[in-house]
Every structure is written in C-alpha cells, then in structure tokens.
Design a protein around this motif. Structure first.
Motif, PDB file in Angstrom:
ATOM      1  N   PRO A 168     -27.750 -19.719 -19.833  1.00 45.97           N
ATOM      2  CA  PRO A 168     -27.673 -18.390 -20.459  1.00 45.97           C
ATOM      3  C   PRO A 168     -29.006 -17.658 -20.344  1.00 45.97           C
ATOM      4  O   PRO A 168     -30.072 -18.267 -20.279  1.00 45.97           O
ATOM      5  CB  PRO A 168     -27.345 -18.705 -21.928  1.00 45.97           C
ATOM      6  N   THR A 209     -31.301 -12.924 -24.714  1.00 41.74           N
ATOM      7  CA  THR A 209     -31.234 -11.471 -24.901  1.00 41.74           C
ATOM      8  C   THR A 209     -32.612 -10.871 -25.152  1.00 41.74           C
ATOM      9  O   THR A 209     -32.857  -9.712 -24.807  1.00 41.74           O
ATOM     10  CB  THR A 209     -30.292 -11.114 -26.063  1.00 41.74           C
ATOM     11  N   ARG A 266     -17.051  -9.090 -18.650  1.00 41.21           N
ATOM     12  CA  ARG A 266     -17.663  -9.545 -17.396  1.00 41.21           C
ATOM     13  C   ARG A 266     -16.577  -9.845 -16.357  1.00 41.21           C
ATOM     14  O   ARG A 266     -16.706  -9.498 -15.182  1.00 41.21           O
ATOM     15  CB  ARG A 266     -18.520 -10.787 -17.629  1.00 41.21           C
ATOM     16  N   THR A 321     -22.666  -9.283 -21.649  1.00 40.94           N
ATOM     17  CA  THR A 321     -22.774 -10.745 -21.677  1.00 40.94           C
ATOM     18  C   THR A 321     -21.485 -11.414 -22.135  1.00 40.94           C
ATOM     19  O   THR A 321     -21.320 -12.619 -21.925  1.00 40.94           O
ATOM     20  CB  THR A 321     -23.922 -11.178 -22.615  1.00 40.94           C
ATOM     21  N   PRO A 337     -24.391 -14.716 -15.940  1.00 43.25           N
ATOM     22  CA  PRO A 337     -24.594 -14.660 -17.394  1.00 43.25           C
ATOM     23  C   PRO A 337     -24.751 -13.256 -17.968  1.00 43.25           C
ATOM     24  O   PRO A 337     -24.323 -12.996 -19.090  1.00 43.25           O
ATOM     25  CB  PRO A 337     -25.881 -15.471 -17.595  1.00 43.25           C
ATOM     26  N   ALA A 338     -25.371 -12.349 -17.200  1.00 46.34           N
ATOM     27  CA  ALA A 338     -25.584 -10.997 -17.710  1.00 46.34           C
ATOM     28  C   ALA A 338     -25.393  -9.985 -16.588  1.00 46.34           C
ATOM     29  O   ALA A 338     -25.931 -10.149 -15.488  1.00 46.34           O
ATOM     30  CB  ALA A 338     -26.987 -10.859 -18.302  1.00 46.34           C
TER      31      ALA A 338
END
Length: 214
Positions: A28, A31, A64, A59, A112-113
C-alpha cells in the motif's frame, strides 16, 4: 543562490521515468506520502498563481476497478494492433514497450493509488493557442513535480491519458465538476527491485536549434 548537489538532482531528473512492469501492486501507498508529494507539486509555477487545480486520489478498490475498465477499453485495442505491427517489423524495442503497456493495462485495477490531476477550465476549439498553452502550462509542471517527488521517495509512476477517452464517465464516477478538466491519470506504487537507470535519449546537440531552426 547556493547550488544544489547536482549529483543527486541529476540522478533524480535522469531516472524519473515511466514505470509499468516494476510497480509493486502488493504494498500500500501511505496517504501521508501522497499528501507530501502533492504539497511539493503545489510549488510548481502556474498562470497568475491561481492554483486552480485539484488532485483526485483514488485508493478504494471499487472505483479503481471501474477506472481500470475505462483505461483498458481505451488502450488495449490500439496497443494490441500496434504490438502486432511492431512484431511484424522486427521492432524489438517497440515490442517491449507495447507489451509493458498491455501488462499494466491488465493489472491496472491492482495499482494501489490512481491520481488524477485536474485544473479549472475547459478546452475550446475557438480558444487562442496562447490560452490553451496557459491552461496546460498551469498544471503540467505540477504533474512533473509530483512524479519527481514520488521517485525521490522510492515510488514509481507513469503519465497515462487513455482514460480520457471516457473522461465524462470517470468524472461522473468521481464527482468531478463540469468546470474542471482532467489532465491525465498517474498510477502510483512503490518501485520493485533496484533503482532505475537513465533511459536512452538523443544528445542535446541533436535537438537544440541555436537562434534559428536547423
């Protein structure tokens, strides 16, 4: 001003490159790290210092996955066709590129992002080139600063645009207002393996025209 230590800055600038196969889909992304990188990006120059940008960071798995479907729909058919042409032409470098793009597309939902930089404004075919350039120039330097900040922290990314073929659908999915323009989509993950090496590039003497086009 006091010069920066150019060994470090030159390494950062020459190795911040598109990463597709070496994204770590399992780790991950904190943030707080993303927040720090956006904060650094905000120092980039922009027209009138208006800072009319927003950074949509996705996220959660469901959006996603939905964005990944739009991305695949936009990139896979033309890239598959290009791959076949490159194979037929014996273009080994082009084949590796196409295969890397298709690999990322297949696993896009695992990134992941996903970061979508947006800027207030809309494209208008009747708009003068100067104003269009100003609009793009008010967000693209920040995008690059964001990617540099990521790389300096051991993360990797790539600048993608295929999802913009479904920009309206993505805007509806994420609640992006009509007066904001999505500039790109940046998949972000930690880098797997050793540090990146500088890619092959033309020598500066091949691309500089001194005083007149040559």
């Amino acid at each position: 001003m006091t010069p920066f230590e150019t060994g470090t800055t030159d390494r950062l600038l020459s190795t911040t490159r598109s990463v597709r196969r070496r994204l770590d889909f399992d780790q991950p992304v904190d943030t707080d790290v993303l927040r720090d990188c956006v904060q650094l990006a905000a120092y980039a120059p922009n027209a009138s210092n208006a800072q009319d940008w927003r950074w949509v960071i996705v996220t959660d798995p469901d959006p996603r996955a939905a964005i990944a479907e739009h991305y695949r729909a936009g990139i896979v058919p033309p890239m598959q066709e290009l791959l076949e042409r490159r194979r037929a032409d014996g273009d080994a470098v082009g084949v590796r590129h196409s295969e890397a793009v298709l690999y990322l597309a297949e696993r896009f939902h695992e990134v992941p992002a996903l970061v979508i930089p947006c800027i207030r404004g809309q494209l208008d075919p009747d708009l003068d080139l100067a104003w269009t350039a100003s609009l793009f120039g008010s967000i693209l330097p920040a995008v690059w600063s964001f990617q540099l900040a990521l790389h300096s922290r051991g993360l990797a990314s790539t600048f993608t645009t295929a999802h913009l073929l479904a920009a309206d659908e993505v805007a509806e999915l994420l609640g992006i207002p009509d007066d904001y323009l999505q500039m790109c989509l940046i998949p972000v993950a930690y880098l797997r393996g050793d540090d990146l090496k500088p890619p092959a590039r033309k020598d500066s003497d091949e691309i500089i025209a001194w005083n007149t086009w040559a």
